[in-house]
Structures are given as C-alpha cells and as structure tokens.
Design a protein around this motif. Sequence first.
Motif, short mmCIF file in Angstrom:
data_model
loop_
_atom_site.label_atom_id
_atom_site.label_comp_id
_atom_site.label_asym_id
_atom_site.label_seq_id
_atom_site.Cartn_x
_atom_site.Cartn_y
_atom_site.Cartn_z
N LEU A 247 0.83 -1.20 0.00
CA LEU A 247 0.00 0.00 0.00
C LEU A 247 0.87 1.25 0.00
O LEU A 247 1.62 1.50 0.95
CB LEU A 247 -0.91 -0.01 1.24
CG LEU A 247 -1.74 -1.28 1.41
CD1 LEU A 247 -2.39 -1.32 2.77
CD2 LEU A 247 -2.77 -1.39 0.31
N TRP A 248 0.76 2.01 -1.06
CA TRP A 248 1.49 3.27 -1.19
C TRP A 248 0.54 4.40 -0.80
O TRP A 248 -0.38 4.72 -1.55
CB TRP A 248 1.98 3.46 -2.62
CG TRP A 248 3.15 2.62 -2.99
CD1 TRP A 248 3.29 1.27 -2.80
CD2 TRP A 248 4.33 3.04 -3.64
NE1 TRP A 248 4.48 0.85 -3.28
CE2 TRP A 248 5.15 1.90 -3.82
CE3 TRP A 248 4.78 4.28 -4.11
CZ2 TRP A 248 6.40 1.98 -4.43
CZ3 TRP A 248 6.01 4.35 -4.73
CH2 TRP A 248 6.81 3.21 -4.89
N ASP A 249 0.76 4.96 0.36
CA ASP A 249 -0.03 6.08 0.86
C ASP A 249 0.67 7.36 0.41
O ASP A 249 1.71 7.74 0.96
CB ASP A 249 -0.09 5.97 2.39
CG ASP A 249 -0.82 7.12 3.05
OD1 ASP A 249 -1.45 7.94 2.33
OD2 ASP A 249 -0.76 7.21 4.29
N LEU A 250 0.11 7.99 -0.63
CA LEU A 250 0.75 9.17 -1.22
C LEU A 250 0.25 10.45 -0.56
O LEU A 250 -0.89 10.52 -0.10
CB LEU A 250 0.48 9.23 -2.72
CG LEU A 250 0.92 8.00 -3.51
CD1 LEU A 250 0.55 8.14 -4.98
CD2 LEU A 250 2.41 7.77 -3.38
N TYR A 251 1.11 11.46 -0.56
CA TYR A 251 0.73 12.76 -0.01
C TYR A 251 -0.55 13.28 -0.67
O TYR A 251 -0.84 12.96 -1.81
CB TYR A 251 1.86 13.77 -0.17
CG TYR A 251 2.32 13.94 -1.62
CD1 TYR A 251 1.68 14.84 -2.47
CD2 TYR A 251 3.38 13.20 -2.11
CE1 TYR A 251 2.10 14.98 -3.79
CE2 TYR A 251 3.80 13.34 -3.42
CZ TYR A 251 3.15 14.23 -4.26
OH TYR A 251 3.55 14.37 -5.55
N GLY A 252 -1.29 14.08 0.07
CA GLY A 252 -2.55 14.62 -0.44
C GLY A 252 -2.33 15.71 -1.46
O GLY A 252 -1.35 16.44 -1.42
N GLU A 253 -3.28 15.80 -2.37
CA GLU A 253 -3.22 16.84 -3.39
C GLU A 253 -3.94 18.10 -2.92
O GLU A 253 -4.94 18.03 -2.23
CB GLU A 253 -3.89 16.37 -4.68
CG GLU A 253 -3.08 15.38 -5.43
CD GLU A 253 -3.32 15.41 -6.92
OE1 GLU A 253 -4.07 16.26 -7.42
OE2 GLU A 253 -2.73 14.57 -7.60
#
Length: 164
Positions: free
Chosen positions: A56-62
């Motif tokens: 699971l890649w939890d990416l920074y919010g846009e």
Amino acid sequence: MIQKKICMLGAFAVGKTSLVARYVHGIFSEKYQTTVGVKIDKKVVTVGHQEVSLVLWDLYGEDQFQRVQPFYLRGSSGYLLVADGTRSETLEVAQSIQQRAQEVLGPVPFILMLNKRDLPWAVSEAQLNDLRASGWDIRYTSAKTGEGVEESFESLAKRMLEQS
C-alpha cells in the motif's frame, strides 16, 4: 505469493493514512499526520485460495499547490481514491486524480472510498449517482469506526486478481 501495488490517492486531509492504519494495524488515531512523499505498508490477505501481499502506497494529499507525480503510480495494479464526505470539493479533486491515474495506468481497477461516514455528510447522492452511472464503485467508509474499510480493500484485491 502474488504481490500487488495499490496507491492511496486523494485530496489533502481526506483520511488516506487513517484508512491504511485502520486496515493494516486495526487502529485509529485522532492525531492528524501529514504524509510527506509516500508511506509504504504491507498486508498479506487471502483472496479465494490465493495469498496476496498488498503493498500500500499512501501518497501525499493533493491541493492547489501539489499534485501526485506520475512516477509514484507506475506499477500499480489498482488504486483507492479517497474523498471526504464532509467536504464535497474533495470529490472533485478525486475525479481529476482519477483521470490522471487512468492516463498513467490504463484501465486498472479502482474504488472510491467516501470517508468520514461517522460525521455529518456534505456530498449529494446526485453527484454520486452520476459517478456510479459512469462505472465507479463507490464505498462509504469511516477510518474511525472501521465501517467499509476492510471490504473496500478486499474488493479491490479481488478485482486486481481477476484482471491479472
């Protein structure tokens, strides 16, 4: 064992990190943590008779200043779009992210997790019905109570296996 990469995508502060923490570790914290870059977690699940390692890649919010870079998406077998049911503008962000993700990844499976179901809602059913009509799988979730979280991840895992 099969390994599948899943990206968590969405606007700033919609609950992506909280959803991963609820799913992987069974916990919820009221403390807000901003994700810087990417945070990677793993969970092994059984889909049918097949063991699958979900990465699971939890990416920074846009937000208006920051967009997820396409190289983070590469290699994903699917993704979870997250919107905050208390802020309808996050649904618009999710729609624009979905278009870009599809350009990078092609037609991989995705689910829209409409998070924060435990709070007063601001998203209209009409908006959601339009998305459902165009083929979106929409799940109501709450990282706080756990509602819909496990089912969403497992549904995506099953769809990814069916497609591979």
